[in-house]
Write a protein that holds these residues in place. Structure first.
Motif, PDB file in Angstrom:
ATOM      1  N   GLU A   1      39.094  11.990 -21.810  1.00  0.00           N
ATOM      2  CA  GLU A   1      40.468  11.506 -21.621  1.00  0.00           C
ATOM      3  C   GLU A   1      41.452  12.666 -21.585  1.00  0.00           C
ATOM      4  OE1 GLU A   1      41.816   8.634 -21.006  1.00  0.00           O
ATOM      5  OE2 GLU A   1      39.912   7.538 -20.960  1.00  0.00           O
TER       6      GLU A   1
ATOM      7  N   GLY B   1      48.671  16.184 -15.433  1.00  0.00           N
ATOM      8  CA  GLY B   1      49.834  17.034 -15.710  1.00  0.00           C
ATOM      9  C   GLY B   1      49.930  18.208 -14.754  1.00  0.00           C
TER      10      GLY B   1
ATOM     11  N   SER C   1      41.308  14.408 -18.231  1.00  0.00           N
ATOM     12  CA  SER C   1      41.995  13.625 -17.209  1.00  0.00           C
ATOM     13  C   SER C   1      43.508  13.775 -17.324  1.00  0.00           C
ATOM     14  CB  SER C   1      41.604  12.150 -17.344  1.00  0.00           C
ATOM     15  OG  SER C   1      42.297  11.348 -16.415  1.00  0.00           O
ATOM     16  N   SER C   2      44.026  13.734 -18.545  1.00  0.00           N
ATOM     17  CA  SER C   2      45.479  13.845 -18.759  1.00  0.00           C
ATOM     18  C   SER C   2      45.990  15.228 -18.367  1.00  0.00           C
ATOM     19  CB  SER C   2      45.807  13.560 -20.237  1.00  0.00           C
ATOM     20  OG  SER C   2      45.417  12.252 -20.588  1.00  0.00           O
TER      21      SER C   2
END
Length: 589
Positions: free
Chosen positions: A258, A266, A261-262
């Motif tokens: 996760e 960004g 992915s974040s």
């Protein structure tokens, strides 16, 4: 080598073996894969259309084709939902049908095993193989293999579309992939080891609980509840630790996925936003599409790791099941002769046998039983009496010598024809959780209820059965728990009698029955042994006296043979001493 094999992410040979069970359902298999391809196409089409609408309609303030693309997107979403439903249902349907076929094959294989296999195998483990492990195999198809293929295909298609739309933004996304791929690889390797431990502890737990529930009466009689409770806590603790290990690995991996992915989103927003503002090399539609694409790329990667867990659990289970299927512990049914009736002449010639290698139980015994005779076998515990019963039915293979019936070596007879002509009443009577009539006939299609009633009347137990609720249709529950030991013994006598066997083998046991049941058993014994070759492991003096011949055994050898009166005439004879110490005293009591 073993560790390397265990660390393999996919066991190709195991999947290849499973593929043989897919052949009857190959059309469904192909259809599911076609659905997977369509789902991958639908998934990537929607962000691409979104990018086009933003850049050509919203940004240009052009509403001419806006509604058309909205309808197209709605249609794609509807089609995606329908195909998703078909995919989930038929992937599960395929898994359950494959498992049904494997389970049937496994159960049929278990039916063929010789008794030696069950002597050394845990019932709980076998139940785990036939039930729990089978469901894990079904998950290979329903939640593992197809899901992985769908996710991999989605990632490939998404990657291709991203490169086509904007290769610079794609490079940023791809730069983060090695980190997630490496974490996924490590995660899969450790999870497979963890699942091996889990399956072992599940089998141990099943075995422990099954044995203690079956032997609950013994535990309570000897007040072992607290001890077994502590033992269960230890096994349950190991089971918990096995599962917690998988939880720990999941708790490490999924936050990393996760976070990756974040971070990627960004970076895309930062780099793409700057380019969109400064030199307009990245459009707003590209930016939105890539934000939609990133979860489509990273989430399948994370799901692949999750589905690999399911796949690996299924493969571990399949490997365990196939080990049972590959076990060749069965009596070779190579006989070609089929006999519909025996006269009943039995001959043991220099028979040697051992349950464990180099530990002989029978040490070269020889004896004859003539047609219509009743032969009693007596001796101390462990003399080898019950072993003779097992060998006559070919539950075990002899080490050397020959056993023949009517001059036919029993190895030359088919197992079905041999065992169909020999009825056995064992000391430990086993009844299924079913009605009395089904326990007697064992669902034999040629034995009618009327025949059972007549047979029960002939041996004098019809009235006893009719006193029970629902009579012959009374459910005796598991192992015949609703009946006394004497009543169970009577049912077993009737079960043997209705088959009209050529040879009857009785392991008499009446030490724990009441006097009324004992009298019924004695009458039943007299009736079913009349004019029929019978071998009786005798526990009562009355049966011994009536026998045409008595075989006396000690430590795997025949030490004496003759009638009751003949054997008593031998001074300091083994039988005479046994008679005075055991049988006579028991009769007086």
């Amino acid at each position: 080598m073993t560790n390397k094999k265990q660390d393999k992410i996919l066991d190709v040979s195991l999947l290849k073996r499973l593929s043989h069970y897919i052949k009857p359902y190959r059309l469904v298999f192909i259809g599911v894969f076609a659905t997977v391809i369509l789902l991958a196409a639908f998934t990537t089409t929607i962000p691409y259309i979104t990018q086009y609408v933003i850049d050509n309609n919203i940004a240009q303030q052009d509403s001419k084709s806006f509604l058309f693309f909205i309808v197209i997107m709605f249609g794609l979403l509807l089609a995606q939902t329908v195909f998703q439903l078909l995919f989930i249902y038929y992937a599960g349907w395929l898994g359950q049908n494959v498992v049904k076929d494997i389970r049937v094959k496994l159960f049929n294989h278990l039916l063929q095993f010789k008794m030696k296999y069950y002597d050394s195998s845990s019932v709980g483990v076998l139940i785990t193989r036939a039930v729990t492990d089978m469901e894990r195999i079904a998950d290979i198809f329903g939640q593992g293999l197809f899901m992985i293929f769908r996710d991999v295909l989605t990632m490939v298609v998404v990657s291709g579309v991203m490169i086509y739309m904007n290769w610079k933004l794609s490079l940023i996304v791809f730069a983060m992939l090695p980190l997630v791929l490496y974490a996924t690889r490590i995660f899969q390797k450790y999870m497979k080891r963890a699942f091996e431990d889990v399956r072992t502890e599940v089998s141990n737990l099943n075995s422990f609980v099954q044995e203690r529930v079956t032997g609950m009466k013994i535990l309570q009689l000897f007040t072992r509840e607290e001890t077994e409770y502590k033992n269960f806590q230890k096994i349950n603790e190991r089971h918990k630790k096995g599962w917690l290990k998988t939880v720990w690995y999941n708790s490490i991996f999924f936050p990393i996925a996760e976070l990756s992915s974040s971070i990627t989103i960004g970076l895309i927003v930062w780099y793409g936003g700057l380019n969109a503002v400064q030199d307009n090399t990245v459009s707003l539609g590209d930016l939105i599409a890539f934000i939609m694409f990133i979860p489509m790329l990273f989430r399948p990667l994370r799901q692949i790791a999750d589905k690999f867990n399911t796949l690996q659990m299924g493969m571990v289970a399949a490997n365990r099941v196939f080990k049972v299927l590959d076990t060749t512990s069965h009596i070779d049914d190579t006989g070609t002769k089929e006999v519909s009736h025996f006269n009943g002449n039995i001959a043991f010639k220099d028979v040697h046998f051992s349950y464990v290698a180099d530990e002989e139980v029978l040490k070269g015994i020889s004896f004859n039983v003539n047609e219509g005779e009743t032969v009693a076998i007596v001796g101390a515990t462990g003399a080898g009496k019950s072993t003779i019963i097992n060998l006559l039915n070919r539950f075990y293979e002899i080490d050397s010598g020959t056993i023949s019936i009517d001059d036919h070596d029993i190895k030359d007879l088919t197992l079905a024809s041999l065992r169909s002509q020999i009825a056995v009443v064992l000391q430990d009577v086993f009844l299924f959780a079913d009605t009395i009539i089904n326990n007697i006939t064992l669902n034999h299609p040629e034995i009618t209820e009327e025949q059972v009633h007549n047979a029960a009347k002939e041996i004098g137990i019809h009235e006893f059965i009719m006193t029970l609720p629902n009579g012959y249709h009374y459910n005796v529950k598991e192992r015949g728990a609703m009946l006394s030991s004497g009543q169970r013994q009577l049912i077993s006598f009737l079960r043997a009698y209705v088959t009209n066997p050529s040879i009857l083998v009785l392991d008499e046991a009446t030490a724990s029955v009441d006097s009324y049941s004992e009298q019924l058993i004695q009458n039943a014994t007299d009736k079913i042994t009349r004019n029929r070759t019978s071998i009786v492991i005798a526990h009562r003096l009355a049966t011994i006296k009536k026998a045409d011949k008595i075989i006396v055994m000690d430590a795997g050898r025949i030490v004496e043979e003759g009638t009751h009166d003949e054997l008593l005439e031998k001074q300091d004879g083994y039988y005479k001493n046994l008679y005075e110490v055991q049988f006579l005293q028991a009769e007086e009591v």
